[in-house]
Write an enzyme that holds these catalytic residues in place. Structure first.
Site, PDB file in Angstrom:
ATOM      1  N   ASP A  22       0.830  -1.219   0.000  1.00 13.21           N
ATOM      2  CA  ASP A  22       0.000   0.000   0.000  1.00 13.21           C
ATOM      3  C   ASP A  22       0.863   1.266   0.000  1.00 13.21           C
ATOM      4  O   ASP A  22       0.727   2.121   0.887  1.00 13.21           O
ATOM      5  CB  ASP A  22      -0.933   0.035   1.219  1.00 13.21           C
ATOM      6  N   GLU A 189     -11.567  -1.050  -3.174  1.00 13.41           N
ATOM      7  CA  GLU A 189     -10.969  -0.333  -2.046  1.00 13.41           C
ATOM      8  C   GLU A 189      -9.782   0.498  -2.536  1.00 13.41           C
ATOM      9  O   GLU A 189      -9.454   0.527  -3.715  1.00 13.41           O
ATOM     10  CB  GLU A 189     -10.518  -1.320  -0.967  1.00 13.41           C
TER      11      GLU A 189
END
Length: 302
Positions: A22, A189
């Site tokens: 991420d 997401e």
């Protein structure tokens, strides 16, 4: 293993500390690049040339005490770094797997370097009675206002307006709905919103993360003339109806591409993401590719 498609370009070759998950990347005013990521107390990497990266520990020496309200280990996820008004702003999420009892927090720094951050607590939170999940924050400025997109599963991607002075959600702010999928578990997401030309572009990660070489993560994109939507894909399908133009998917040893962010470097937009290296037991690593913008305004990965 996820299916490969050789049509996608490989990420830029990098050296040094490649392990990341991420990622959010920015070029600092000092000329260095910094990448923050999930892992540790917001893991930190530095580079002088965007090629060789070194492990520089963590953004924080220890978790702020309030993080433990959301998981037993004070574990932060999915940071986002931005720069405005002479200050670096680091947003991040605290939660635990499978729940939307979650919160987004913010810290500031004059330099953006690890170890220099001052935490300012919660920006926005969600609870088990909400239909959204307050994780995966991403900041964008639009029409003189400051906005934060966020979201994971539940009903997908959302957005709220922030107070530019505090960096926190405006009290009673409308929670705008940007993207979802037709069927549970609504696997979209990790949003990032980028302004280019006449449009705001919403990038998001679809399908399954965090399963090594079995991950099916891929990056899709839609656009809107308004930062709060409605967003549509290249075929005109609304992202609220499951649309999303495929930008990057797994190929070769680069499996499960996602967890993306976009930053500016030398006048170009650069896509940062993680992939799971099928040649290294599915270890998550940093992927970097420049974006090209076609005459029709849609991005492609170089």
């Amino acid at each position: 293993m996820a299916q490969a498609d050789a049509a996608y370009p490989d990420p830029q070759a990098i050296t040094g500390q490649q392990i990341v998950h991420d990622p959010t990347v920015i070029k600092l005013t000092s000329g260095q690049y910094v990448a923050y990521s999930t892992g540790g107390v917001i893991g930190a990497r530095l580079s002088k040339d965007r090629v060789h990266w070194t492990d520089e520990g963590n953004a924080f020496a220890a978790p702020p005490s309030w993080w433990y309200e959301y998981n037993d280990t004070g574990d932060p996820w999915a940071p986002d770094i931005s720069y405005r008004d002479g200050t670096y702003w680091l947003y991040y999420a605290v939660s635990s797997w499978g729940t939307n009892h979650s919160a987004i927090g913010v810290a500031t720094s004059a330099s953006g370097l690890p170890g220099t951050w001052t935490d300012h607590g919660k920006v926005f939170s969600s609870g088990t009675t909400d239909t959204w999940n307050a994780i995966d924050p991403a900041i964008v400025r639009a029409d003189g206002k400051l906005w934060m997109s966020f979201g994971s599963y539940w009903s997908g991607i959302r957005m709220v307006e922030l107070n530019p002075r505090t960096g926190k959600a405006i009290g009673g702010a409308t929670v705008h709905h940007l993207a979802t999928r037709p069927d549970a578990p609504y696997a979209v997401e990790g949003p990032a919103v980028v302004h280019h030309g006449r449009y705001y572009y919403l990038f998001a990660s679809y399908d399954a993360c965090c399963s090594g070489v079995n991950s099916t993560y891929k990056i899709r994109v839609g656009r809107s003339t308004s930062v709060t939507g409605p967003y549509v894909d290249e075929d005109g399908t609304p992202l609220l109806a499951g649309g999303g133009t495929l930008l990057l998917a797994g190929h070769g040893r680069f499996v499960g591409t996602g967890g993306e962010s976009v930053f500016r470097d030398k006048g170009r937009d650069v896509l940062a993401y993680h992939y799971y290296d099928a040649g290294d037991s599915g270890t998550p690593k940093l992927g970097l590719n420049e974006l090209s913008w076609g005459k029709d305004g849609w991005p492609t990965v170089r």
